[in-house]
Design a protein around this motif. Sequence first.
Motif, PDB file in Angstrom:
ATOM      1  N   LYS A 111     -21.307-125.893 -22.689  1.00 28.65           N
ATOM      2  CA  LYS A 111     -21.539-127.132 -21.979  1.00 28.65           C
ATOM      3  C   LYS A 111     -21.598-128.333 -22.927  1.00 28.65           C
ATOM      4  CE  LYS A 111     -24.209-124.772 -18.388  1.00 28.65           C
ATOM      5  NZ  LYS A 111     -25.530-124.689 -17.705  1.00 28.65           N
ATOM      6  N   GLN A 112     -21.755-128.036 -24.211  1.00 32.09           N
ATOM      7  CA  GLN A 112     -21.877-129.113 -25.184  1.00 32.09           C
ATOM      8  C   GLN A 112     -20.496-129.578 -25.629  1.00 32.09           C
ATOM      9  OE1 GLN A 112     -24.009-128.089 -28.686  1.00 32.09           O
ATOM     10  NE2 GLN A 112     -24.062-130.158 -29.493  1.00 32.09           N
ATOM     11  N   GLU A 113     -20.196-130.824 -25.396  1.00 31.13           N
ATOM     12  CA  GLU A 113     -18.904-131.373 -25.772  1.00 31.13           C
ATOM     13  C   GLU A 113     -18.983-131.953 -27.173  1.00 31.13           C
ATOM     14  OE1 GLU A 113     -17.499-132.708 -21.287  1.00 31.13           O
ATOM     15  OE2 GLU A 113     -17.530-134.146 -22.933  1.00 31.13           O
ATOM     16  N   VAL A 114     -18.110-131.491 -28.042  1.00 29.29           N
ATOM     17  CA  VAL A 114     -18.064-131.985 -29.411  1.00 29.29           C
ATOM     18  C   VAL A 114     -16.845-132.874 -29.563  1.00 29.29           C
ATOM     19  CG1 VAL A 114     -17.908-131.341 -31.846  1.00 29.29           C
ATOM     20  CG2 VAL A 114     -19.182-129.896 -30.240  1.00 29.29           C
ATOM     21  N   PRO A 115     -17.016-134.092 -30.026  1.00 23.02           N
ATOM     22  CA  PRO A 115     -15.861-134.976 -30.176  1.00 23.02           C
ATOM     23  C   PRO A 115     -14.862-134.404 -31.164  1.00 23.02           C
ATOM     24  CG  PRO A 115     -17.789-135.877 -31.291  1.00 23.02           C
ATOM     25  CD  PRO A 115     -18.256-134.711 -30.482  1.00 23.02           C
ATOM     26  N   PRO A 116     -13.579-134.587 -30.929  1.00 14.45           N
ATOM     27  CA  PRO A 116     -12.570-134.030 -31.843  1.00 14.45           C
ATOM     28  C   PRO A 116     -12.675-134.657 -33.219  1.00 14.45           C
ATOM     29  CG  PRO A 116     -11.570-135.574 -30.303  1.00 14.45           C
ATOM     30  CD  PRO A 116     -12.987-135.358 -29.837  1.00 14.45           C
ATOM     31  N   GLY A 117     -12.494-133.842 -34.250  1.00 16.85           N
ATOM     32  CA  GLY A 117     -12.527-134.365 -35.609  1.00 16.85           C
ATOM     33  C   GLY A 117     -11.196-134.980 -35.983  1.00 16.85           C
ATOM     34  N   TYR A 118     -11.232-135.884 -36.922  1.00  9.62           N
ATOM     35  CA  TYR A 118     -10.010-136.533 -37.395  1.00  9.62           C
ATOM     36  C   TYR A 118      -9.810-136.182 -38.853  1.00  9.62           C
ATOM     37  CZ  TYR A 118      -6.760-140.100 -38.999  1.00  9.62           C
ATOM     38  OH  TYR A 118      -5.694-140.749 -39.567  1.00  9.62           O
ATOM     39  N   SER A 119      -8.655-135.655 -39.172  1.00 11.21           N
ATOM     40  CA  SER A 119      -8.352-135.245 -40.534  1.00 11.21           C
ATOM     41  C   SER A 119      -7.209-136.082 -41.083  1.00 11.21           C
ATOM     42  CB  SER A 119      -7.978-133.757 -40.576  1.00 11.21           C
ATOM     43  OG  SER A 119      -7.493-133.403 -41.846  1.00 11.21           O
ATOM     44  N   LEU A 120      -7.411-136.620 -42.277  1.00  8.41           N
ATOM     45  CA  LEU A 120      -6.355-137.370 -42.940  1.00  8.41           C
ATOM     46  C   LEU A 120      -5.316-136.442 -43.570  1.00  8.41           C
ATOM     47  CD1 LEU A 120      -8.481-140.125 -44.708  1.00  8.41           C
ATOM     48  CD2 LEU A 120      -7.177-140.329 -42.598  1.00  8.41           C
ATOM     49  N   TYR A 121      -5.669-135.166 -43.661  1.00  7.34           N
ATOM     50  CA  TYR A 121      -4.729-134.214 -44.258  1.00  7.34           C
ATOM     51  C   TYR A 121      -4.797-132.927 -43.445  1.00  7.34           C
ATOM     52  CZ  TYR A 121      -1.848-132.192 -47.919  1.00  7.34           C
ATOM     53  OH  TYR A 121      -0.816-131.640 -48.608  1.00  7.34           O
ATOM     54  N   ALA A 122      -4.156-132.938 -42.298  1.00  6.95           N
ATOM     55  CA  ALA A 122      -4.244-131.822 -41.383  1.00  6.95           C
ATOM     56  C   ALA A 122      -3.614-130.562 -41.978  1.00  6.95           C
ATOM     57  CB  ALA A 122      -3.551-132.189 -40.069  1.00  6.95           C
ATOM     58  N   HIS A 123      -4.078-129.425 -41.505  1.00  7.08           N
ATOM     59  CA  HIS A 123      -3.527-128.121 -41.875  1.00  7.08           C
ATOM     60  C   HIS A 123      -3.724-127.812 -43.363  1.00  7.08           C
ATOM     61  CE1 HIS A 123      -1.884-128.456 -37.920  1.00  7.08           C
ATOM     62  NE2 HIS A 123      -1.061-129.424 -38.260  1.00  7.08           N
ATOM     63  N   GLN A 124      -4.731-128.403 -43.971  1.00  8.21           N
ATOM     64  CA  GLN A 124      -5.069-128.076 -45.355  1.00  8.21           C
ATOM     65  C   GLN A 124      -6.489-127.503 -45.346  1.00  8.21           C
ATOM     66  OE1 GLN A 124      -3.051-128.357 -48.261  1.00  8.21           O
ATOM     67  NE2 GLN A 124      -4.686-126.946 -48.793  1.00  8.21           N
ATOM     68  N   PRO A 125      -6.640-126.185 -45.202  1.00  2.04           N
ATOM     69  CA  PRO A 125      -7.970-125.596 -45.084  1.00  2.04           C
ATOM     70  C   PRO A 125      -8.811-125.862 -46.338  1.00  2.04           C
ATOM     71  CG  PRO A 125      -6.263-124.018 -44.479  1.00  2.04           C
ATOM     72  CD  PRO A 125      -5.566-125.183 -45.113  1.00  2.04           C
ATOM     73  N   TYR A 126     -10.064-126.177 -46.122  1.00  2.26           N
ATOM     74  CA  TYR A 126     -10.978-126.391 -47.245  1.00  2.26           C
ATOM     75  C   TYR A 126     -12.390-126.018 -46.838  1.00  2.26           C
ATOM     76  CZ  TYR A 126     -12.478-130.812 -45.032  1.00  2.26           C
ATOM     77  OH  TYR A 126     -12.976-131.757 -44.175  1.00  2.26           O
ATOM     78  N   VAL A 127     -13.238-125.823 -47.827  1.00  3.08           N
ATOM     79  CA  VAL A 127     -14.643-125.505 -47.587  1.00  3.08           C
ATOM     80  C   VAL A 127     -15.500-126.588 -48.226  1.00  3.08           C
ATOM     81  CG1 VAL A 127     -14.670-124.003 -49.631  1.00  3.08           C
ATOM     82  CG2 VAL A 127     -16.481-123.800 -47.925  1.00  3.08           C
ATOM     83  N   THR A 128     -16.524-126.991 -47.514  1.00  2.62           N
ATOM     84  CA  THR A 128     -17.502-127.932 -48.038  1.00  2.62           C
ATOM     85  C   THR A 128     -18.798-127.178 -48.313  1.00  2.62           C
ATOM     86  OG1 THR A 128     -16.584-129.753 -46.727  1.00  2.62           O
ATOM     87  CG2 THR A 128     -18.799-130.057 -47.597  1.00  2.62           C
ATOM     88  N   TYR A 129     -19.216-127.187 -49.568  1.00  2.00           N
ATOM     89  CA  TYR A 129     -20.510-126.628 -49.941  1.00  2.00           C
ATOM     90  C   TYR A 129     -21.479-127.786 -50.175  1.00  2.00           C
ATOM     91  CZ  TYR A 129     -17.693-122.514 -51.339  1.00  2.00           C
ATOM     92  OH  TYR A 129     -16.823-121.462 -51.386  1.00  2.00           O
ATOM     93  N   GLU A 130     -22.730-127.591 -49.829  1.00  2.00           N
ATOM     94  CA  GLU A 130     -23.753-128.581 -50.138  1.00  2.00           C
ATOM     95  C   GLU A 130     -25.004-127.869 -50.633  1.00  2.00           C
ATOM     96  OE1 GLU A 130     -24.545-131.288 -46.967  1.00  2.00           O
ATOM     97  OE2 GLU A 130     -22.455-131.958 -46.809  1.00  2.00           O
ATOM     98  N   ILE A 131     -25.648-128.470 -51.618  1.00  2.00           N
ATOM     99  CA  ILE A 131     -26.895-127.935 -52.167  1.00  2.00           C
ATOM    100  C   ILE A 131     -28.024-128.876 -51.787  1.00  2.00           C
ATOM    101  CG2 ILE A 131     -28.123-127.208 -54.243  1.00  2.00           C
ATOM    102  CD1 ILE A 131     -25.355-126.962 -55.606  1.00  2.00           C
ATOM    103  N   HIS A 132     -28.935-128.389 -50.963  1.00  2.00           N
ATOM    104  CA  HIS A 132     -30.093-129.165 -50.528  1.00  2.00           C
ATOM    105  C   HIS A 132     -31.367-128.454 -50.953  1.00  2.00           C
ATOM    106  CE1 HIS A 132     -27.942-131.998 -47.812  1.00  2.00           C
ATOM    107  NE2 HIS A 132     -27.079-130.993 -47.709  1.00  2.00           N
ATOM    108  N   LEU A 133     -32.420-129.208 -51.135  1.00  2.00           N
ATOM    109  CA  LEU A 133     -33.724-128.618 -51.423  1.00  2.00           C
ATOM    110  C   LEU A 133     -34.363-128.198 -50.107  1.00  2.00           C
ATOM    111  CD1 LEU A 133     -35.909-127.982 -53.545  1.00  2.00           C
ATOM    112  CD2 LEU A 133     -36.860-130.263 -53.097  1.00  2.00           C
TER     113      LEU A 133
END
Length: 244
Positions: A111-133
């Motif tokens: 039921k939760q609608e998520v707005p579509p994401g916009y990619s400046l470089y489509a079809h280029q898979p990547y992973v985002t890592y973040e380090i938080h305390l």
Amino acid sequence: MSHRDEYRQWPFLTDEEFTLACAFFDRRYIRAELGPSRKMLKINCHQTATTGGSYIEVLRLLTPPTDDDELALALSRLGGIVDHGAVTSVDIDIDMSNEENDQEVLRPDPKQEVPPGYSLYAHQPYVTYEIHLHPTYRLPTLWFTLNDLPMGDPAFDLDSVYRYLVLDEYKSQLRSIGVTGGISAAPHPLNDLPAFFIHPCQTKEAMEDLDCTLDEYLMVWLGLVGGCVGLWVPPEMAKSKAAI
């Protein structure tokens, strides 16, 4: 010589100690003679707008192009994607005490609608890592999300994580408990969207018998937790001077 006197309570970190550790880690990346390694990933140190707290962001292409020019363009645009969509003005508390609900988090609410994401470089898979305390454990916590996967591969899915990030030798370990507590899911600490993280419940046991300066802390910690989800720090960063 022990370096534990540098910390208020080893191996836990105060907000100030974590901020310094992030600054040291970022400086190592900037000063390191990485050569080709710098083409494979990007590391940035950020601050949240509300609290001023620091965190580390690491971007890595999952399938780097073979052509150097195309690779440089991909990384350049990759940085643009993250900068454009980064949320630095929102800071929320995360309740991780109810771990049995992890599987519920893995099932998106239809039921939760998520707005579509916009990619400046489509079809280029990547992973985002973040380090938080982690606000409760007072230890670094590795968060990660998959992005721009091929059609048919859901980004927020454990099978995708194991397929794209986890090496075979780590799979059985992570599916049970493992040194670092395995893969969990919860709202992201900044934008509240579903994300994965390596739970820090056993990080204390992994770190407490070690000894390192504050400028080496995140290097040592990542050596323990990063490899299981495909994140390795270039060895050149260990040789660079991190003094600020």
